[in-house]
Design a protein around this motif. Structure first.
Motif, PDB file in Angstrom:
ATOM      1  N   GLU A 165       9.140  41.361  25.744  1.00  0.00           N
ATOM      2  CA  GLU A 165       9.720  42.680  25.814  1.00  0.00           C
ATOM      3  C   GLU A 165       9.441  43.595  26.952  1.00  0.00           C
ATOM      4  O   GLU A 165      10.069  44.136  27.343  1.00  0.00           O
ATOM      5  N   VAL A 166       8.022  43.680  27.430  1.00  0.00           N
ATOM      6  CA  VAL A 166       7.652  44.145  28.548  1.00  0.00           C
ATOM      7  C   VAL A 166       8.117  43.921  29.855  1.00  0.00           C
ATOM      8  O   VAL A 166       8.699  44.420  30.520  1.00  0.00           O
ATOM      9  N   ASP A 167       8.494  42.365  29.796  1.00  0.00           N
ATOM     10  CA  ASP A 167       9.490  41.981  30.958  1.00  0.00           C
ATOM     11  C   ASP A 167      10.610  42.605  31.167  1.00  0.00           C
ATOM     12  O   ASP A 167      11.146  42.883  32.530  1.00  0.00           O
ATOM     13  N   LEU A 208       4.186  48.926  39.573  1.00  0.00           N
ATOM     14  CA  LEU A 208       3.586  48.597  38.100  1.00  0.00           C
ATOM     15  C   LEU A 208       4.005  47.310  37.769  1.00  0.00           C
ATOM     16  O   LEU A 208       3.494  46.410  37.126  1.00  0.00           O
ATOM     17  N   ARG A 209       5.367  47.007  38.197  1.00  0.00           N
ATOM     18  CA  ARG A 209       5.925  45.561  38.039  1.00  0.00           C
ATOM     19  C   ARG A 209       4.987  44.471  38.651  1.00  0.00           C
ATOM     20  O   ARG A 209       4.921  43.455  38.138  1.00  0.00           O
ATOM     21  N   ASP A 210       4.722  44.828  39.937  1.00  0.00           N
ATOM     22  CA  ASP A 210       3.776  43.912  40.842  1.00  0.00           C
ATOM     23  C   ASP A 210       2.527  43.668  40.032  1.00  0.00           C
ATOM     24  O   ASP A 210       2.074  42.433  39.910  1.00  0.00           O
ATOM     25  N   THR A 211       2.076  44.583  39.423  1.00  0.00           N
ATOM     26  CA  THR A 211       0.639  44.544  38.783  1.00  0.00           C
ATOM     27  C   THR A 211       0.857  43.847  37.621  1.00  0.00           C
ATOM     28  O   THR A 211       0.033  42.961  37.287  1.00  0.00           O
ATOM     29  N   PRO A 270       0.426  38.214  30.562  1.00  0.00           N
ATOM     30  CA  PRO A 270      -0.127  36.966  29.457  1.00  0.00           C
ATOM     31  C   PRO A 270       1.012  36.006  29.603  1.00  0.00           C
ATOM     32  O   PRO A 270       0.360  34.585  29.328  1.00  0.00           O
ATOM     33  N   ARG A 271       2.029  35.879  30.369  1.00  0.00           N
ATOM     34  CA  ARG A 271       3.019  34.945  30.510  1.00  0.00           C
ATOM     35  C   ARG A 271       2.515  33.760  31.333  1.00  0.00           C
ATOM     36  O   ARG A 271       2.724  32.509  31.561  1.00  0.00           O
TER      37      ARG A 271
END
Length: 121
Positions: free
Chosen positions: A99-101, A109-112, A118-119
């Motif tokens: 969902e977050v992805d 923020l995406r890079d962080t 967790p994936r």
């Protein structure tokens, strides 16, 4: 170490996994708020470090190499009742991670997120 220590560390890990599930749920609802998302990612990073310490301790106690231990590797050797609880946590984490992805746009923020997601487990 004795069973009490193993159970205590396993219980601590389970509590941290519940915390991570809650944080990921918060990330789903905050994905459009960069300031809040950044704060949640910082909390997730710290939480993951706590979990790593517990995973390594449990790996050693449960007969797996602590140097290469992951949640998945200790899941395979976990004693009762952790052999049922860890897979449940990992399934929920995978769902929330997806969902977050799907919600985080490209950028800092995406890079962080990609570094601490967790994936990677």
């Amino acid at each position: 170490m004795g069973t009490t220590t193993v159970s205590g560390e396993a219980t601590d890990l389970s509590a941290r996994l519940w915390d991570e599930r809650a944080l990921l749920g918060d990330l789903v609802t905050a994905a459009a708020e960069p300031d809040r998302t950044g704060q949640l990612l910082d909390r997730l990073r710290a939480l993951r470090l706590e979990q790593d310490v517990l995973v390594h301790a449990l790996a050693e106690q449960w007969g797996t190499d602590p140097e290469t231990a992951t949640l998945r590797s200790i899941e395979r050797v976990a004693p009762v009742p952790w052999d049922l609880l860890l897979p449940e946590h990992l399934t929920a984490l995978a769902d929330l991670t997806a969902e977050v992805d799907a919600l985080l746009p490209p950028g800092a923020l995406r890079d962080t997120w990609d570094r601490i997601s967790p994936r990677a487990r």
